[in-house]
Motif scaffolding. Structure first.
Motif, PDB file in Angstrom:
ATOM      1  N   PHE A   1     -11.139  41.926  39.222  1.00 60.44           N
ATOM      2  CA  PHE A   1     -12.027  42.895  38.604  1.00 60.44           C
ATOM      3  C   PHE A   1     -13.104  42.133  37.837  1.00 60.44           C
ATOM      4  O   PHE A   1     -12.849  41.037  37.312  1.00 60.44           O
TER       5      PHE A   1
ATOM      6  N   PRO B   1     -14.847  41.686  34.576  1.00 62.13           N
ATOM      7  CA  PRO B   1     -14.588  42.100  33.189  1.00 62.13           C
ATOM      8  C   PRO B   1     -15.757  42.849  32.554  1.00 62.13           C
ATOM      9  O   PRO B   1     -15.547  43.813  31.820  1.00 62.13           O
TER      10      PRO B   1
ATOM     11  N   LEU C   1     -15.758  46.376  33.866  1.00 62.17           N
ATOM     12  CA  LEU C   1     -14.678  47.156  33.260  1.00 62.17           C
ATOM     13  C   LEU C   1     -15.012  47.531  31.821  1.00 62.17           C
ATOM     14  O   LEU C   1     -14.726  48.650  31.386  1.00 62.17           O
TER      15      LEU C   1
ATOM     16  N   LEU D   1      -7.319  44.276  30.763  1.00 61.00           N
ATOM     17  CA  LEU D   1      -7.394  43.502  31.997  1.00 61.00           C
ATOM     18  C   LEU D   1      -6.384  42.372  31.885  1.00 61.00           C
ATOM     19  O   LEU D   1      -6.344  41.666  30.864  1.00 61.00           O
TER      20      LEU D   1
ATOM     21  N   GLY E   1      -6.894  38.842  36.204  1.00 63.77           N
ATOM     22  CA  GLY E   1      -8.041  39.669  36.551  1.00 63.77           C
ATOM     23  C   GLY E   1      -7.818  40.600  37.726  1.00 63.77           C
ATOM     24  O   GLY E   1      -8.759  41.227  38.210  1.00 63.77           O
TER      25      GLY E   1
ATOM     26  N   ALA F   1      -6.283  46.048  36.236  1.00 60.12           N
ATOM     27  CA  ALA F   1      -6.861  46.753  35.094  1.00 60.12           C
ATOM     28  C   ALA F   1      -5.792  47.732  34.647  1.00 60.12           C
ATOM     29  O   ALA F   1      -5.179  48.417  35.472  1.00 60.12           O
TER      30      ALA F   1
END
Length: 98
Positions: free
Chosen positions: A14, A16, A19, A43, A47, A50
């Motif tokens: 993901f 960061p 997010l 998170l 990574g 989430a």
């Protein structure tokens, strides 16, 4: 009191910052929500997951919040269907007032 852990898992990491932007955009509807004590957007270190963690004062409100419609909505936001775990909270420390 009930905890709910919502986990979104991807094969790719993901982003960061993406997010954090999503968390900021989704924050307002949860502020002052009846029965919701707190919600966090997280998170994991790798990574790849989430996680959103909720603490509800009322178990019924906590369980009824996660409808199939909501699951479909967040699947679209995060790009993957979440796993939802309901957790009995047997103890709680809240230092926010100190």
């Amino acid at each position: 009191m009930i905890g709910v852990l919502v986990t979104f898992t991807q094969a790719e990491k993901f982003d960061p910052s993406a997010l954090a932007k999503t968390a900021d955009e989704l924050r307002e509807p949860f502020e002052g929500m009846p029965g919701l004590r707190f919600k966090s957007f997280m998170l994991d270190e790798a990574g790849l997951q989430a996680r959103n963690f909720y603490v509800w004062d009322d178990e019924e409100k906590g369980r009824s919040f996660f409808t199939e419609e909501l699951v479909e909505k967040v699947t679209g936001i995060y790009g993957t269907r979440p796993e939802i775990e309901y957790l009995e909270i047997v103890g709680f420390v809240d230092n926010s007032g100190t």
